[in-house]
Design an enzyme around this catalytic site. Sequence first.
Site, PDB file in Angstrom:
ATOM      1  N   LEU A  86      35.300  88.861 -10.885  1.00  0.00           N
ATOM      2  CA  LEU A  86      35.395  87.402 -10.975  1.00  0.00           C
ATOM      3  C   LEU A  86      35.104  86.741  -9.634  1.00  0.00           C
ATOM      4  O   LEU A  86      35.523  87.228  -8.583  1.00  0.00           O
ATOM      5  CB  LEU A  86      36.793  86.988 -11.457  1.00  0.00           C
ATOM      6  CG  LEU A  86      37.241  87.555 -12.809  1.00  0.00           C
ATOM      7  CD1 LEU A  86      38.608  86.984 -13.169  1.00  0.00           C
ATOM      8  CD2 LEU A  86      36.229  87.260 -13.909  1.00  0.00           C
ATOM      9  N   GLY A 126      41.970  96.627 -12.455  1.00  0.00           N
ATOM     10  CA  GLY A 126      42.789  96.179 -11.340  1.00  0.00           C
ATOM     11  C   GLY A 126      42.336  94.854 -10.781  1.00  0.00           C
ATOM     12  O   GLY A 126      41.140  94.543 -10.780  1.00  0.00           O
ATOM     13  N   GLY A 127      43.295  94.056 -10.292  1.00  0.00           N
ATOM     14  CA  GLY A 127      42.958  92.780  -9.684  1.00  0.00           C
ATOM     15  C   GLY A 127      42.157  91.905 -10.630  1.00  0.00           C
ATOM     16  O   GLY A 127      42.542  91.674 -11.773  1.00  0.00           O
ATOM     17  N   ASP A 128      41.008  91.432 -10.128  1.00  0.00           N
ATOM     18  CA  ASP A 128      40.134  90.600 -10.951  1.00  0.00           C
ATOM     19  C   ASP A 128      38.890  91.370 -11.376  1.00  0.00           C
ATOM     20  O   ASP A 128      37.828  90.784 -11.567  1.00  0.00           O
ATOM     21  CB  ASP A 128      39.758  89.318 -10.203  1.00  0.00           C
ATOM     22  CG  ASP A 128      39.043  89.607  -8.883  1.00  0.00           C
ATOM     23  OD1 ASP A 128      38.977  90.785  -8.488  1.00  0.00           O
ATOM     24  OD2 ASP A 128      38.548  88.663  -8.246  1.00  0.00           O
ATOM     25  N   GLU A 129      39.016  92.677 -11.529  1.00  0.00           N
ATOM     26  CA  GLU A 129      37.901  93.531 -11.934  1.00  0.00           C
ATOM     27  C   GLU A 129      38.094  94.041 -13.367  1.00  0.00           C
ATOM     28  O   GLU A 129      39.147  94.586 -13.709  1.00  0.00           O
ATOM     29  CB  GLU A 129      37.745  94.722 -10.989  1.00  0.00           C
ATOM     30  CG  GLU A 129      37.195  94.344  -9.623  1.00  0.00           C
ATOM     31  CD  GLU A 129      36.844  95.564  -8.798  1.00  0.00           C
ATOM     32  OE1 GLU A 129      36.010  95.439  -7.887  1.00  0.00           O
ATOM     33  OE2 GLU A 129      37.403  96.644  -9.069  1.00  0.00           O
TER      34      GLU A 129
END
Length: 216
Positions: A86, A126-129
């Site tokens: 993102l 994970g995170g924005d992945e």
Amino acid sequence: RKNGELFWEEAHIAPVFDSAGTVLQYIAVKLDITDRKKVEEQVTHLAQYDALTDLPNRTLFSELLLQALALAQRENNYLAVMFVDLDRFKPVNDTYGHAVGDLLLNQVGKRMRDTVRLSDTLGRVGGDEFVVLLPKVEGPSDALLVAEKLRLALEMPFTIEDHVLQISACIGIALYPEHGLDEKTLFQHADLAMYHAKQRGRNAVQLFDGQMVEVS
């Protein structure tokens, strides 16, 4: 149960013998283990799915990719792996807080799930992945078409707690067998293609190219 509800039961059954060693009857000791099974299912689910979006996590996604690779090899068809990162997500967290960021990630997952085909698999690593598995595509143009639909879907505004949030995404694509024959290589090449999409600027789709290894 008497009301028609199904439940889990653990049964221990033992024979009862007479003096001659003949089985007279069996005795069963039964235990309702429904609650225990529910806990086991929850633990298994948490180990395989992302707690925030309820999408497959990296572990489950890798298992599904291995299965899809075996099928693609047998049927001699293309398969595509996408890395989706993102754009402008960090400013959302910094400006509105992690609670809004989590709600945004949840909505991103739902929007992506509504965009891909039923046969495709979406995961969060994970995170924005996020990652996408297209188990069967006709070729690069087919994968690019799906990626472009995802890109367009994610650039549309999100409304969360009266905030209108504008983000986008960079998407990298790797194809089996052109860009890799195994899970690790496809992951690496899709990630590398996504990195090159980032270098071109936000809101971009990039198909892996062998030359990328040399310039990265």
